[in-house]
Design an enzyme around this catalytic site. Structure first.
Site, PDB file in Angstrom:
ATOM      1  N   GLY A  75       0.756  -1.282   0.032  1.00 17.25           N
ATOM      2  CA  GLY A  75       0.039   0.034   0.091  1.00 17.25           C
ATOM      3  C   GLY A  75       0.913   1.278  -0.124  1.00 17.25           C
ATOM      4  O   GLY A  75       0.469   2.153   0.555  1.00 17.25           O
ATOM      5  N   GLY A 132      13.432   7.967  -4.462  1.00 18.69           N
ATOM      6  CA  GLY A 132      14.456   7.632  -4.859  1.00 18.69           C
ATOM      7  C   GLY A 132      15.051   7.023  -5.948  1.00 18.69           C
ATOM      8  O   GLY A 132      14.053   6.236  -6.416  1.00 18.69           O
ATOM      9  N   ASN A 154       1.235  -2.437   5.414  1.00 17.25           N
ATOM     10  CA  ASN A 154       0.515  -1.140   5.550  1.00 17.25           C
ATOM     11  C   ASN A 154      -0.695  -1.228   4.821  1.00 17.25           C
ATOM     12  O   ASN A 154      -1.662  -0.633   5.203  1.00 17.25           O
ATOM     13  CB  ASN A 154       1.481   0.021   5.030  1.00 17.25           C
ATOM     14  CG  ASN A 154       0.519   1.392   4.796  1.00 17.25           C
ATOM     15  OD1 ASN A 154       0.054   2.034   5.687  1.00 17.25           O
ATOM     16  ND2 ASN A 154       0.325   1.525   3.669  1.00 17.25           N
ATOM     17  N   ASN A 166     -14.698   0.861  17.594  1.00 19.76           N
ATOM     18  CA  ASN A 166     -15.211   2.045  17.083  1.00 19.76           C
ATOM     19  C   ASN A 166     -16.721   1.567  16.656  1.00 19.76           C
ATOM     20  O   ASN A 166     -16.863   0.504  15.946  1.00 19.76           O
ATOM     21  CB  ASN A 166     -14.595   2.919  15.997  1.00 19.76           C
ATOM     22  CG  ASN A 166     -15.044   4.257  15.935  1.00 19.76           C
ATOM     23  OD1 ASN A 166     -15.525   4.892  16.877  1.00 19.76           O
ATOM     24  ND2 ASN A 166     -14.910   4.771  14.847  1.00 19.76           N
ATOM     25  N   TYR A 184     -13.151  -3.568  10.389  1.00 25.30           N
ATOM     26  CA  TYR A 184     -11.863  -3.054  10.471  1.00 25.30           C
ATOM     27  C   TYR A 184     -11.280  -3.202  12.099  1.00 25.30           C
ATOM     28  O   TYR A 184     -10.024  -3.476  12.085  1.00 25.30           O
ATOM     29  CB  TYR A 184     -12.190  -1.522  10.121  1.00 25.30           C
ATOM     30  CG  TYR A 184     -11.002  -0.826   9.984  1.00 25.30           C
ATOM     31  CD1 TYR A 184     -10.160  -0.768   8.994  1.00 25.30           C
ATOM     32  CD2 TYR A 184     -10.462   0.299  11.149  1.00 25.30           C
ATOM     33  CE1 TYR A 184      -8.783  -0.108   8.925  1.00 25.30           C
ATOM     34  CE2 TYR A 184      -9.221   1.036  11.006  1.00 25.30           C
ATOM     35  CZ  TYR A 184      -8.579   0.898   9.925  1.00 25.30           C
ATOM     36  OH  TYR A 184      -7.372   1.415   9.650  1.00 25.30           O
ATOM     37  N   LYS A 191      -7.751  -5.129  12.357  1.00 24.15           N
ATOM     38  CA  LYS A 191      -6.241  -4.609  12.938  1.00 24.15           C
ATOM     39  C   LYS A 191      -5.976  -5.188  14.630  1.00 24.15           C
ATOM     40  O   LYS A 191      -4.790  -5.196  14.899  1.00 24.15           O
ATOM     41  CB  LYS A 191      -6.782  -3.028  13.280  1.00 24.15           C
ATOM     42  CG  LYS A 191      -7.055  -2.293  11.990  1.00 24.15           C
ATOM     43  CD  LYS A 191      -5.598  -2.291  11.271  1.00 24.15           C
ATOM     44  CE  LYS A 191      -5.820  -1.700   9.781  1.00 24.15           C
ATOM     45  NZ  LYS A 191      -4.615  -1.758   9.114  1.00 24.15           N
TER      46      LYS A 191
END
Length: 244
Positions: free
Chosen positions: A12, A51, A87, A146, A152, A156
């Site tokens: 990601g 880079g 990520n 939440n 989600y 996590k």
């Protein structure tokens, strides 16, 4: 926090926190391989900003075979893999009574199963090297929960358990596994929120503001670096004091 000669794989990596990590590792001298799912233009821009030794790979992290193939390609091309940053993630919000099976599965497959598959694949070359660092991006929601984010939060929270278990499994091979737990960060995920909701979110943060992707990236670099050589199994909160 020097990464010259090190090879870093970031999932990601085309936007938000992933992009910030890619740029930061690139500035620290690493060879950066960032992955993306669909936004080719964003990926190209992130590579340019990361880079001369950066490149991108396109694949879906929910596909475990693609995860294994990606790690194999990195190791064959660069000869090693020193850092894995998990990520990539999705957030499909909805109250539990209305949440569809497909949305639950997609969230867990991307956020948790994908990270597991990449950790499993990356562990093999790191064990042969007897060195490596893995950093998983979890969330304050995975720690405190939440409303409307059961899928989600579950994904996590699962990452935290995965992180701690892998830290114990891989420590004897000098591989450290840690997690960074961001709070509310100013990224694409929060950009669409209205001003009233953002104000309410900010009220819950002792530092009185949303965090930045660069602030999260610095925490990731620390945990991946030799500066954190005696840190493993840790969940580093980067949330402005929102959850302690």
């Amino acid at each position: 926090m020097e990464f010259t000669g090190k090879v870093v794989l970031i999932t990601g990596g085309s936007r938000g926190i992933g992009r910030a990590c890619a740029v930061a590792f690139g500035k620290a001298g690493a060879t950066v391989v960032l992955t993306y799912a669909g936004n080719e233009a964003a990926a190209a821009e992130a590579v340019a900003a990361s880079g001369p030794n950066a490149r991108s790979m396109k694949f879906d992290v929910s596909n475990t075979a693609a995860c294994a193939a990606a790690v194999d390609e990195v190791v064959k091309g660069a000869g090693r893999l020193d850092v894995l940053v998990n990520n990539a993630g999705v957030a499909i919000d909805g109250l539990v009574v209305r949440l569809k099976d497909d949305d639950w599965d997609r969230t867990l497959d991307t956020n948790l199963k994908g990270a597991f598959a990449l950790c499993r694949a990356a562990a093999r070359p790191m064990m042969k090297q007897r060195s490596g660092a893995i950093v998983n991006l979890t969330s304050v929601v995975g720690e405190m929960g939440n409303v409307g984010q059961a899928a989600y939060a579950a994904s996590k929270a699962g990452l935290i358990g995965l992180t701690k278990s892998l830290a114990r499994e891989l420590a004897s091979r000098n591989i450290r596994v840690n997690a960074v737990s961001p709070g509310f960060i100013d990224t694409d995920m929060t950009a669409g929120l209205n001003a009233e909701l953002k104000a309410k979110m900010t009220e819950a943060i002792p530092l009185g503001r949303l965090g930045t992707a660069d602030e999260v990236a610095r925490a990731v670099l620390f945990l991946a670096s030799d500066a954190a050589s005696y840190v493993t199994g840790e969940v580093l909160k980067v949330n402005g004091g929102m959850y302690m």
